[in-house]
Design a protein around this motif. Structure first.
Motif, PDB file in Angstrom:
ATOM      1  N   PRO A   1       0.812  -1.228   0.000  1.00 26.19           N
ATOM      2  CA  PRO A   1       0.000   0.000   0.000  1.00 26.19           C
ATOM      3  C   PRO A   1       0.840   1.270   0.000  1.00 26.19           C
ATOM      4  CG  PRO A   1      -0.918  -1.586   1.539  1.00 26.19           C
ATOM      5  CD  PRO A   1       0.401  -2.129   1.105  1.00 26.19           C
ATOM      6  N   VAL A   2       1.972   1.236   0.687  1.00 27.65           N
ATOM      7  CA  VAL A   2       2.860   2.405   0.691  1.00 27.65           C
ATOM      8  C   VAL A   2       3.407   2.649  -0.710  1.00 27.65           C
ATOM      9  CG1 VAL A   2       5.050   3.321   1.544  1.00 27.65           C
ATOM     10  CG2 VAL A   2       3.461   2.200   3.125  1.00 27.65           C
ATOM     11  N   HIS A   3       3.802   1.596  -1.388  1.00 24.16           N
ATOM     12  CA  HIS A   3       4.323   1.749  -2.752  1.00 24.16           C
ATOM     13  C   HIS A   3       3.267   2.364  -3.673  1.00 24.16           C
ATOM     14  CE1 HIS A   3       7.776  -0.355  -1.436  1.00 24.16           C
ATOM     15  NE2 HIS A   3       7.276  -1.573  -1.496  1.00 24.16           N
ATOM     16  N   VAL A   4       2.051   1.863  -3.581  1.00 24.11           N
ATOM     17  CA  VAL A   4       0.957   2.409  -4.406  1.00 24.11           C
ATOM     18  C   VAL A   4       0.708   3.868  -4.033  1.00 24.11           C
ATOM     19  CG1 VAL A   4      -1.498   2.250  -4.951  1.00 24.11           C
ATOM     20  CG2 VAL A   4      -0.122   0.166  -4.760  1.00 24.11           C
ATOM     21  N   GLY A   5       0.732   4.177  -2.734  1.00 22.55           N
ATOM     22  CA  GLY A   5       0.508   5.554  -2.286  1.00 22.55           C
ATOM     23  C   GLY A   5       1.565   6.510  -2.793  1.00 22.55           C
ATOM     24  N   VAL A   6       2.828   6.082  -2.790  1.00 25.49           N
ATOM     25  CA  VAL A   6       3.912   6.942  -3.284  1.00 25.49           C
ATOM     26  C   VAL A   6       3.726   7.222  -4.770  1.00 25.49           C
ATOM     27  CG1 VAL A   6       6.387   7.035  -3.752  1.00 25.49           C
ATOM     28  CG2 VAL A   6       5.575   6.253  -1.528  1.00 25.49           C
ATOM     29  N   LEU A   7       3.407   6.193  -5.536  1.00 24.31           N
ATOM     30  CA  LEU A   7       3.213   6.385  -6.975  1.00 24.31           C
ATOM     31  C   LEU A   7       2.024   7.302  -7.251  1.00 24.31           C
ATOM     32  CD1 LEU A   7       3.842   2.755  -8.285  1.00 24.31           C
ATOM     33  CD2 LEU A   7       5.419   4.686  -8.285  1.00 24.31           C
ATOM     34  N   ALA A   8       0.960   7.151  -6.471  1.00 25.14           N
ATOM     35  CA  ALA A   8      -0.205   8.030  -6.634  1.00 25.14           C
ATOM     36  C   ALA A   8       0.148   9.466  -6.273  1.00 25.14           C
ATOM     37  CB  ALA A   8      -1.360   7.534  -5.765  1.00 25.14           C
ATOM     38  N   LEU A   9       0.939   9.640  -5.205  1.00 26.43           N
ATOM     39  CA  LEU A   9       1.333  10.985  -4.780  1.00 26.43           C
ATOM     40  C   LEU A   9       2.201  11.659  -5.843  1.00 26.43           C
ATOM     41  CD1 LEU A   9       1.186  13.001  -2.413  1.00 26.43           C
ATOM     42  CD2 LEU A   9       3.308  11.985  -1.543  1.00 26.43           C
ATOM     43  N   VAL A  10       3.146  10.926  -6.415  1.00 26.91           N
ATOM     44  CA  VAL A  10       3.995  11.476  -7.477  1.00 26.91           C
ATOM     45  C   VAL A  10       3.144  11.880  -8.676  1.00 26.91           C
ATOM     46  CG1 VAL A  10       5.807  10.912  -9.148  1.00 26.91           C
ATOM     47  CG2 VAL A  10       6.063  10.234  -6.755  1.00 26.91           C
ATOM     48  N   THR A  11       2.150  11.049  -9.005  1.00 21.27           N
ATOM     49  CA  THR A  11       1.273  11.351 -10.143  1.00 21.27           C
ATOM     50  C   THR A  11       0.516  12.648  -9.917  1.00 21.27           C
ATOM     51  OG1 THR A  11       0.999   8.991 -10.600  1.00 21.27           O
ATOM     52  CG2 THR A  11      -0.615  10.494 -11.556  1.00 21.27           C
ATOM     53  N   VAL A  12      -0.093  12.781  -8.755  1.00 18.93           N
ATOM     54  CA  VAL A  12      -0.914  13.959  -8.461  1.00 18.93           C
ATOM     55  C   VAL A  12      -0.063  15.221  -8.396  1.00 18.93           C
ATOM     56  CG1 VAL A  12      -2.378  15.041  -6.720  1.00 18.93           C
ATOM     57  CG2 VAL A  12      -2.695  12.627  -7.288  1.00 18.93           C
ATOM     58  N   ILE A  13       1.056  15.165  -7.669  1.00 16.81           N
ATOM     59  CA  ILE A  13       1.901  16.355  -7.519  1.00 16.81           C
ATOM     60  C   ILE A  13       2.486  16.778  -8.862  1.00 16.81           C
ATOM     61  CG2 ILE A  13       4.039  17.227  -6.509  1.00 16.81           C
ATOM     62  CD1 ILE A  13       3.449  15.585  -4.031  1.00 16.81           C
ATOM     63  N   GLY A  14       3.007  15.809  -9.625  1.00 19.92           N
ATOM     64  CA  GLY A  14       3.586  16.135 -10.926  1.00 19.92           C
ATOM     65  C   GLY A  14       2.568  16.736 -11.873  1.00 19.92           C
ATOM     66  N   ALA A  15       1.363  16.146 -11.922  1.00 15.60           N
ATOM     67  CA  ALA A  15       0.324  16.651 -12.817  1.00 15.60           C
ATOM     68  C   ALA A  15      -0.145  18.039 -12.402  1.00 15.60           C
ATOM     69  CB  ALA A  15      -0.854  15.681 -12.843  1.00 15.60           C
ATOM     70  N   LEU A  16      -0.299  18.274 -11.097  1.00 13.82           N
ATOM     71  CA  LEU A  16      -0.755  19.586 -10.638  1.00 13.82           C
ATOM     72  C   LEU A  16       0.284  20.671 -10.910  1.00 13.82           C
ATOM     73  CD1 LEU A  16      -2.470  18.716  -7.223  1.00 13.82           C
ATOM     74  CD2 LEU A  16      -3.572  19.370  -9.375  1.00 13.82           C
ATOM     75  N   LEU A  17       1.540  20.386 -10.629  1.00 14.15           N
ATOM     76  CA  LEU A  17       2.590  21.379 -10.870  1.00 14.15           C
ATOM     77  C   LEU A  17       2.749  21.671 -12.360  1.00 14.15           C
ATOM     78  CD1 LEU A  17       5.348  20.254  -8.325  1.00 14.15           C
ATOM     79  CD2 LEU A  17       3.788  22.206  -8.146  1.00 14.15           C
ATOM     80  N   ALA A  18       2.659  20.631 -13.186  1.00 17.39           N
ATOM     81  CA  ALA A  18       2.780  20.839 -14.629  1.00 17.39           C
ATOM     82  C   ALA A  18       1.591  21.637 -15.162  1.00 17.39           C
ATOM     83  CB  ALA A  18       2.869  19.495 -15.343  1.00 17.39           C
ATOM     84  N   THR A  19       0.387  21.324 -14.684  1.00 17.00           N
ATOM     85  CA  THR A  19      -0.802  22.058 -15.120  1.00 17.00           C
ATOM     86  C   THR A  19      -0.710  23.522 -14.729  1.00 17.00           C
ATOM     87  OG1 THR A  19      -2.149  20.061 -14.912  1.00 17.00           O
ATOM     88  CG2 THR A  19      -3.309  22.166 -14.977  1.00 17.00           C
ATOM     89  N   ARG A  20      -0.251  23.775 -13.519  1.00 11.08           N
ATOM     90  CA  ARG A  20      -0.095  25.165 -13.067  1.00 11.08           C
ATOM     91  C   ARG A  20       0.905  25.912 -13.929  1.00 11.08           C
ATOM     92  NH1 ARG A  20       2.339  26.956  -7.168  1.00 11.08           N
ATOM     93  NH2 ARG A  20       2.146  29.220  -7.478  1.00 11.08           N
ATOM     94  N   ARG A  21       1.994  25.244 -14.268  1.00 13.06           N
ATOM     95  CA  ARG A  21       3.012  25.877 -15.102  1.00 13.06           C
ATOM     96  C   ARG A  21       2.473  26.174 -16.506  1.00 13.06           C
ATOM     97  NH1 ARG A  21       8.020  28.513 -15.372  1.00 13.06           N
ATOM     98  NH2 ARG A  21       9.122  27.871 -17.265  1.00 13.06           N
ATOM     99  N   LEU A  22       1.768  25.220 -17.090  1.00 16.06           N
ATOM    100  CA  LEU A  22       1.253  25.406 -18.448  1.00 16.06           C
ATOM    101  C   LEU A  22       0.187  26.493 -18.495  1.00 16.06           C
ATOM    102  CD1 LEU A  22       1.022  21.677 -19.620  1.00 16.06           C
ATOM    103  CD2 LEU A  22       2.641  23.417 -20.397  1.00 16.06           C
ATOM    104  N   ARG A  23      -0.591  26.641 -17.450  1.00 16.40           N
ATOM    105  CA  ARG A  23      -1.584  27.707 -17.423  1.00 16.40           C
ATOM    106  C   ARG A  23      -0.926  29.083 -17.394  1.00 16.40           C
ATOM    107  NH1 ARG A  23      -5.818  25.229 -12.920  1.00 16.40           N
ATOM    108  NH2 ARG A  23      -6.956  23.849 -14.367  1.00 16.40           N
ATOM    109  N   ARG A  24       0.253  29.168 -16.807  1.00 19.39           N
ATOM    110  CA  ARG A  24       0.935  30.453 -16.703  1.00 19.39           C
ATOM    111  C   ARG A  24       1.697  30.837 -17.964  1.00 19.39           C
ATOM    112  NH1 ARG A  24       4.727  31.772 -12.304  1.00 19.39           N
ATOM    113  NH2 ARG A  24       5.634  29.746 -12.782  1.00 19.39           N
ATOM    114  N   ILE A  25       2.414  29.847 -18.540  1.00 21.72           N
ATOM    115  CA  ILE A  25       3.298  30.197 -19.655  1.00 21.72           C
ATOM    116  C   ILE A  25       2.904  29.551 -20.972  1.00 21.72           C
ATOM    117  CG2 ILE A  25       5.231  30.484 -18.060  1.00 21.72           C
ATOM    118  CD1 ILE A  25       6.327  27.833 -19.207  1.00 21.72           C
ATOM    119  N   GLY A  26       2.007  28.520 -20.935  1.00 16.47           N
ATOM    120  CA  GLY A  26       1.627  27.862 -22.160  1.00 16.47           C
ATOM    121  C   GLY A  26       2.680  26.904 -22.663  1.00 16.47           C
TER     122      GLY A  26
END
Length: 258
Positions: A233-258
């Protein structure tokens, strides 16, 4: 009797219209990818060739079985990291991303198409590795173990695709391949994907839980009943956390600069 059929068609047509942009994006992504053999062939063949060298020719005993699991993760890394990281940077530099934003296309359609492409590559590479391991390395897996290994390989496309998305949203087209390689190659070594961590200095083992690919490798080992470290469960949680954080940070960046 004609009314139910007409009602059914009326329900299906809006669904088909909503899905049409996603299907079109996936078809376009498939055509673009398969027309680039310099990307397709290394992604499909390198993991198999490396496995044959290290897992079969140089491997002894259970090494072939252990490395089958880890090379399935390695095989899923390339399409996810390069498919998202490099291609997104190229699309940004060429103005294609800006053009798609101006078109009546759902914002998630291009990214979902790219994710499906990464999933397809991960599944195909895992299947090729399983065939090679069975035919040459005499590694025998049950159908459930094969399905589990392929499923974990596909799962890896999510966190690594998010990491690639984050890279592609921050760097230009010229720098993207080098930046992706800075993550791709060290992560494979530090996570024990090429050779078991027991063959490397102890510091590699202590640092391994920091890398998402190590967690993915433990899940893969667990699916084929090989010794694995940590809690699933910890392994699955880490992978899910990386997915969410990476996607959110990338989305925020793309909204600002395209």
């Amino acid at each position: 009797m004609s009314l139910p059929r007409a009602d059914g068609e009326a329900v299906r047509r809006p669904v088909a219209r909503r899905l049409a942009p996603y299907v079109a994006e996936l078809k376009a992504e498939l055509r673009r990818t398969w027309r680039t053999p310099a990307f397709v062939l290394p992604c499909l063949l390198f993991p198999v060739l490396f496995y044959l060298m290290f897992g079969v020719l140089l491997g002894r005993g259970e090494a072939g079985r252990y490395l089958l699991a880890t090379y399935c993760i390695f095989g899923a890394m390339g399409p996810a990291l390069f498919g998202f990281g490099v291609q997104l940077a190229v699309d940004r530099a060429s103005g294609l991303l800006t053009l798609k934003r101006a078109l009546p296309v759902p914002p998630l359609a291009p990214m979902l198409a790219r994710l499906l492409m990464a999933l397809i590559f991960a599944v195909v590479v895992a299947a090729l590795l399983i065939i090679a391991a069975h035919a040459v390395g005499e590694v025998v897996l049950t159908p459930s173990q094969m399905a589990g290994l392929i499923g974990v390989s596909a799962l890896v496309a999510l966190p690594l695709g998010a990491v690639g998305l984050l890279i592609g949203s921050h760097v230009g087209a010229d720098a993207a391949p080098a930046m992706v390689n800075l993550f791709y190659l060290p992560l494979a070594l530090l996570s024990g994907l090429w050779v078991p961590l027991s063959m490397l200095p102890d510091v590699f083992t202590r640092l391994a839980p920091l890398w998402p690919t190590w967690h993915a490798a433990q899940l893969a080992l667990h699916t084929i009943d090989e010794p694995a470290s940590g809690s699933m469960p910890v392994h699955v949680g880490v992978l899910a956390l990386v997915t969410v954080i990476g996607a959110l940070l990338a989305t925020r960046r793309l909204r600002r600069i395209g």
